[in-house]
Motif scaffolding. Sequence first.
Motif, PDB file in Angstrom:
ATOM      1  N   LYS A 134       0.813  -1.216   0.000  1.00  0.00           N
ATOM      2  CA  LYS A 134       0.000   0.000   0.000  1.00  0.00           C
ATOM      3  C   LYS A 134       0.844   1.262   0.000  1.00  0.00           C
ATOM      4  O   LYS A 134       0.709   2.105   0.877  1.00  0.00           O
ATOM      5  CB  LYS A 134      -0.906   0.013   1.259  1.00  0.00           C
ATOM      6  CG  LYS A 134      -1.920  -1.101   1.350  1.00  0.00           C
ATOM      7  CD  LYS A 134      -3.244  -0.714   0.711  1.00  0.00           C
ATOM      8  CE  LYS A 134      -4.271  -1.832   0.725  1.00  0.00           C
ATOM      9  NZ  LYS A 134      -4.697  -2.229   2.047  1.00  0.00           N
ATOM     10  N   PRO A 135       1.722   1.396  -0.974  1.00  0.00           N
ATOM     11  CA  PRO A 135       2.596   2.578  -0.919  1.00  0.00           C
ATOM     12  C   PRO A 135       1.867   3.898  -1.226  1.00  0.00           C
ATOM     13  O   PRO A 135       2.285   4.939  -0.785  1.00  0.00           O
ATOM     14  CB  PRO A 135       3.670   2.272  -1.964  1.00  0.00           C
ATOM     15  CG  PRO A 135       3.098   1.244  -2.863  1.00  0.00           C
ATOM     16  CD  PRO A 135       2.057   0.505  -2.090  1.00  0.00           C
ATOM     17  N   ARG A 136       0.738   3.803  -1.994  1.00  0.00           N
ATOM     18  CA  ARG A 136      -0.049   5.021  -2.307  1.00  0.00           C
ATOM     19  C   ARG A 136       0.863   6.195  -2.679  1.00  0.00           C
ATOM     20  O   ARG A 136       0.722   7.314  -2.157  1.00  0.00           O
ATOM     21  CB  ARG A 136      -0.937   5.384  -1.105  1.00  0.00           C
ATOM     22  CG  ARG A 136      -1.991   4.322  -0.817  1.00  0.00           C
ATOM     23  CD  ARG A 136      -2.795   4.548   0.446  1.00  0.00           C
ATOM     24  NE  ARG A 136      -3.755   3.478   0.668  1.00  0.00           N
ATOM     25  CZ  ARG A 136      -4.126   3.010   1.867  1.00  0.00           C
ATOM     26  NH1 ARG A 136      -3.648   3.534   2.965  1.00  0.00           N
ATOM     27  NH2 ARG A 136      -5.001   2.039   1.966  1.00  0.00           N
ATOM     28  N   THR A 137       1.781   5.929  -3.593  1.00  0.00           N
ATOM     29  CA  THR A 137       2.796   6.934  -3.935  1.00  0.00           C
ATOM     30  C   THR A 137       2.210   8.162  -4.641  1.00  0.00           C
ATOM     31  O   THR A 137       2.846   9.202  -4.675  1.00  0.00           O
ATOM     32  CB  THR A 137       3.895   6.327  -4.831  1.00  0.00           C
ATOM     33  OG1 THR A 137       3.254   5.564  -5.853  1.00  0.00           O
ATOM     34  CG2 THR A 137       4.818   5.430  -4.040  1.00  0.00           C
ATOM     35  N   TYR A 138       0.988   8.040  -5.171  1.00  0.00           N
ATOM     36  CA  TYR A 138       0.366   9.195  -5.841  1.00  0.00           C
ATOM     37  C   TYR A 138       0.066  10.321  -4.849  1.00  0.00           C
ATOM     38  O   TYR A 138      -0.157  11.469  -5.241  1.00  0.00           O
ATOM     39  CB  TYR A 138      -0.940   8.762  -6.547  1.00  0.00           C
ATOM     40  CG  TYR A 138      -2.106   8.640  -5.591  1.00  0.00           C
ATOM     41  CD1 TYR A 138      -2.269   7.524  -4.768  1.00  0.00           C
ATOM     42  CD2 TYR A 138      -3.039   9.672  -5.475  1.00  0.00           C
ATOM     43  CE1 TYR A 138      -3.312   7.428  -3.873  1.00  0.00           C
ATOM     44  CE2 TYR A 138      -4.093   9.585  -4.580  1.00  0.00           C
ATOM     45  CZ  TYR A 138      -4.227   8.461  -3.781  1.00  0.00           C
ATOM     46  OH  TYR A 138      -5.247   8.379  -2.886  1.00  0.00           O
TER      47      TYR A 138
END
Lengths: 249, 249
Positions: free
Chosen positions: B232-236
């Motif tokens: 779940k890095p959710r880099t956006y």
Amino acid sequence: MNNTIETILNHRSIRSFTDELLTAEEIDTLVKSAQAASTSSYVQAYSIIGVTDKEKKRKLAALAGNQPYVENNGHLFVFCADLYRHKKLAEEKGENITELLENTEMFMVSVIDAALAAQNVSVAAESMGLGICYIGGIRNELDQVTEVLGTPDHVLPLFGLVVGHPAHPSGQKPRLPKQAVYHENTYDTNEEHFRSYMKEYDETISAYYDKRTNGKRVETWSDQILQFMKQKPRTYLNQYVKDKGFQKN
Amino acid sequence: MNNTIETILNHRSIRSFTDELLTAEEIDTLVKSAQAASTSSYVQAYSIIGVTDKEKKRKLAALAGNQPYVENNGHLFVFCADLYRHKKLAEEKGENITELLENTEMFMVSVIDAALAAQNVSVAAESMGLGICYIGGIRNELDQVTEVLGTPDHVLPLFGLVVGHPAHPSGQKPRLPKQAVYHENTYDTNEEHFRSYMKEYDETISAYYDKRTNGKRVETWSDQILQFMKQKPRTYLNQYVKDKGFQKN
């Protein structure tokens, strides 16, 4: 209304404490309360530093803007966003997750985790008859605060929380009208609604200060907020937070 | 131990609720509890969106990773960092504080304010015999979540909080040892201490899952954390948060 909700609704910040220190048992109960809070995906991405050393408390009080209650209280907790443990355990397994740790998501997760834990401490403390006050002032000069507390990279002190036996009662400041804070299904951007509740609230706050200070202060909430934002911009934080290993990407 | 501390220490996330909806009075008490939380310098920089519309709940449940309890619960709250009001009131006074609003300090203030308010709701709800679960999954696709909720710029949905009447009991997951989370005066970076408590904790967690799943899962906390961070890095979010007017500078 049950006791817990009564405690929650009766909250007010206390900025003056007796000399009585919290007992080891009280501190233990408060730390257990902190740890019982929800944590995003079980990451437990926060730490608490309990400060009892008098010299450190004196320094932190000075750094936080000379607030005497940061030095004189029953106990001083400092809540930190903490991804240091996660970095270490990845290293132990030969994995490099630094880039993931340093992303904005993990910054948000760790700040939220720390705040949830802190609010449990606040409610628990107030349920024991103690008073509390959050100390955002430690963000004035975090480079010196991290030095006092010896926090490594990937640990970011966010705020203090002083707890103690109240020396003086204090008043409860009126909150925004419910309609300003609580929206149903869709965020309300109606300008008429906004002007109407802000006018009402500004009048409430102005009357509140007028009464509390015998006419010495009559500012509105709007006045106060604008003043605060201009006075405490803490613009160094953007770079500082990155330097400490948070939200670089 | 008083009732409030008992409630706090007894927390466990509930992911399955009966059909019974919260009453208007219960929701009102929970919102009042949220508003009673401390707020940094009185800025009250958060909003709550109560979602009752079935279609919106269905959409949010899908966006949050198909978690059925986001759709089926007693009430769904979404907590947002909110500096929209502050921007509007400055505009009304002919002042431009957008650059100040968009700094990292105000991002931290608004995220912390929202989390403190949410934890009050959690404790209050649990004191009423209700169950709760935080929903970080709404950060999976915030562009669509903001569309569902109609949030303008300078409002950032952070997490959901589902509340309701528990359908099934649930277990309490063991927390990190106290010494991992609570430091005295100075942050403890001793490697031996770290290895020792992590080993102990990993064994505890592995045994906990082993027992709970009849041997189907035996992972340690370390395993779980590394897996979560990679999944779940959710880099956006780094760019998205800026696009919504937060922590640009």
